[in-house]
Design a protein around this motif. Structure first.
Motif, PDB file in Angstrom:
ATOM      1  N   ALA A  82       5.893  10.288  -0.039  1.00 53.31           N
ATOM      2  CA  ALA A  82       5.208   9.021  -0.291  1.00 53.31           C
ATOM      3  C   ALA A  82       6.203   7.867  -0.355  1.00 53.31           C
ATOM      4  CB  ALA A  82       4.420   9.092  -1.596  1.00 53.31           C
ATOM      5  N   CYS A  83       5.749   6.704   0.104  1.00 51.41           N
ATOM      6  CA  CYS A  83       6.508   5.465  -0.028  1.00 51.41           C
ATOM      7  C   CYS A  83       5.506   4.320  -0.083  1.00 51.41           C
ATOM      8  CB  CYS A  83       7.500   5.282   1.125  1.00 51.41           C
ATOM      9  SG  CYS A  83       6.747   4.916   2.715  1.00 51.41           S
ATOM     10  N   PHE A  84       5.989   3.126  -0.278  1.00 48.58           N
ATOM     11  CA  PHE A  84       5.133   1.953  -0.341  1.00 48.58           C
ATOM     12  C   PHE A  84       5.553   0.975   0.752  1.00 48.58           C
ATOM     13  CE2 PHE A  84       4.739   3.916  -4.390  1.00 48.58           C
ATOM     14  CZ  PHE A  84       3.428   3.677  -4.787  1.00 48.58           C
TER      15      PHE A  84
ATOM     16  N   ARG B 203       0.836  -1.200   0.000  1.00 49.59           N
ATOM     17  CA  ARG B 203       0.000   0.000   0.000  1.00 49.59           C
ATOM     18  C   ARG B 203       0.868   1.247   0.000  1.00 49.59           C
ATOM     19  NH1 ARG B 203      -1.898   1.973   5.591  1.00 49.59           N
ATOM     20  NH2 ARG B 203      -0.237   1.240   6.928  1.00 49.59           N
ATOM     21  N   ARG B 204       0.316   2.282  -0.546  1.00 46.89           N
ATOM     22  CA  ARG B 204       1.021   3.567  -0.585  1.00 46.89           C
ATOM     23  C   ARG B 204       0.815   4.270   0.741  1.00 46.89           C
ATOM     24  NH1 ARG B 204       0.890   8.132  -5.294  1.00 46.89           N
ATOM     25  NH2 ARG B 204       2.338   9.496  -4.229  1.00 46.89           N
TER      26      ARG B 204
ATOM     27  N   TYR C  13       9.736  -1.480   3.070  1.00 43.07           N
ATOM     28  CA  TYR C  13       9.394  -0.181   2.492  1.00 43.07           C
ATOM     29  C   TYR C  13      10.235   0.095   1.262  1.00 43.07           C
ATOM     30  CZ  TYR C  13       7.091   0.329   6.948  1.00 43.07           C
ATOM     31  OH  TYR C  13       6.278   0.124   8.035  1.00 43.07           O
TER      32      TYR C  13
ATOM     33  N   HIS D 220       2.200   7.790   3.294  1.00 41.93           N
ATOM     34  CA  HIS D 220       2.835   9.109   3.334  1.00 41.93           C
ATOM     35  C   HIS D 220       3.467   9.286   4.707  1.00 41.93           C
ATOM     36  CE1 HIS D 220       1.080  10.548  -0.424  1.00 41.93           C
ATOM     37  NE2 HIS D 220       0.012   9.846  -0.075  1.00 41.93           N
TER      38      HIS D 220
ATOM     39  N   THR E 283       8.939   2.531  -4.674  1.00 43.99           N
ATOM     40  CA  THR E 283       7.929   2.144  -5.661  1.00 43.99           C
ATOM     41  C   THR E 283       7.207   0.899  -5.164  1.00 43.99           C
ATOM     42  OG1 THR E 283       9.401   0.664  -6.892  1.00 43.99           O
ATOM     43  CG2 THR E 283       9.390   2.993  -7.557  1.00 43.99           C
ATOM     44  N   PHE E 284       6.043   0.636  -5.757  1.00 47.53           N
ATOM     45  CA  PHE E 284       5.281  -0.573  -5.456  1.00 47.53           C
ATOM     46  C   PHE E 284       6.157  -1.803  -5.693  1.00 47.53           C
ATOM     47  CE2 PHE E 284       2.690  -4.153  -6.601  1.00 47.53           C
ATOM     48  CZ  PHE E 284       1.572  -4.075  -5.785  1.00 47.53           C
TER      49      PHE E 284
END
Length: 75
Positions: free
Chosen positions: A19-21, A11-12, A34, A14, A37-38
């Motif tokens: 932002a991170c995934f 999931r994305r 973490y 913040h 990108t996805f």
């Protein structure tokens, strides 16, 4: 053991850096990886599944089996 059989959720998120995934492995509830990108977060989770399985095998322990998720949605 096939690491892609494990239930990985990405999931994305913040945080203060933007932002991170975040990737989580259902069968390994203490695992959170973490990435920027996805795909990066997912690949880190796959690597963690493989690394955990190898570490457990060295200790003579078994990796938890992938959970079977019932995706049947009948109306």
């Amino acid at each position: 053991m096939y690491p892609h059989d494990y239930n990985i959720t990405v999931r994305r998120m913040h945080d203060e850096d933007g932002a991170c995934f975040e990737a989580r492995v259902r069968e390994l509830p203490d695992v959170a990886e973490y990435g920027e990108t996805f795909q990066e977060a997912y690949e880190l989770a796959i690597d963690t599944v493989e690394t955990t399985a190898a570490a457990l095998a060295e200790r003579g322990k078994r990796m938890p089996a992938p959970a079977v998720v019932n995706d049947d949605h009948h109306v």
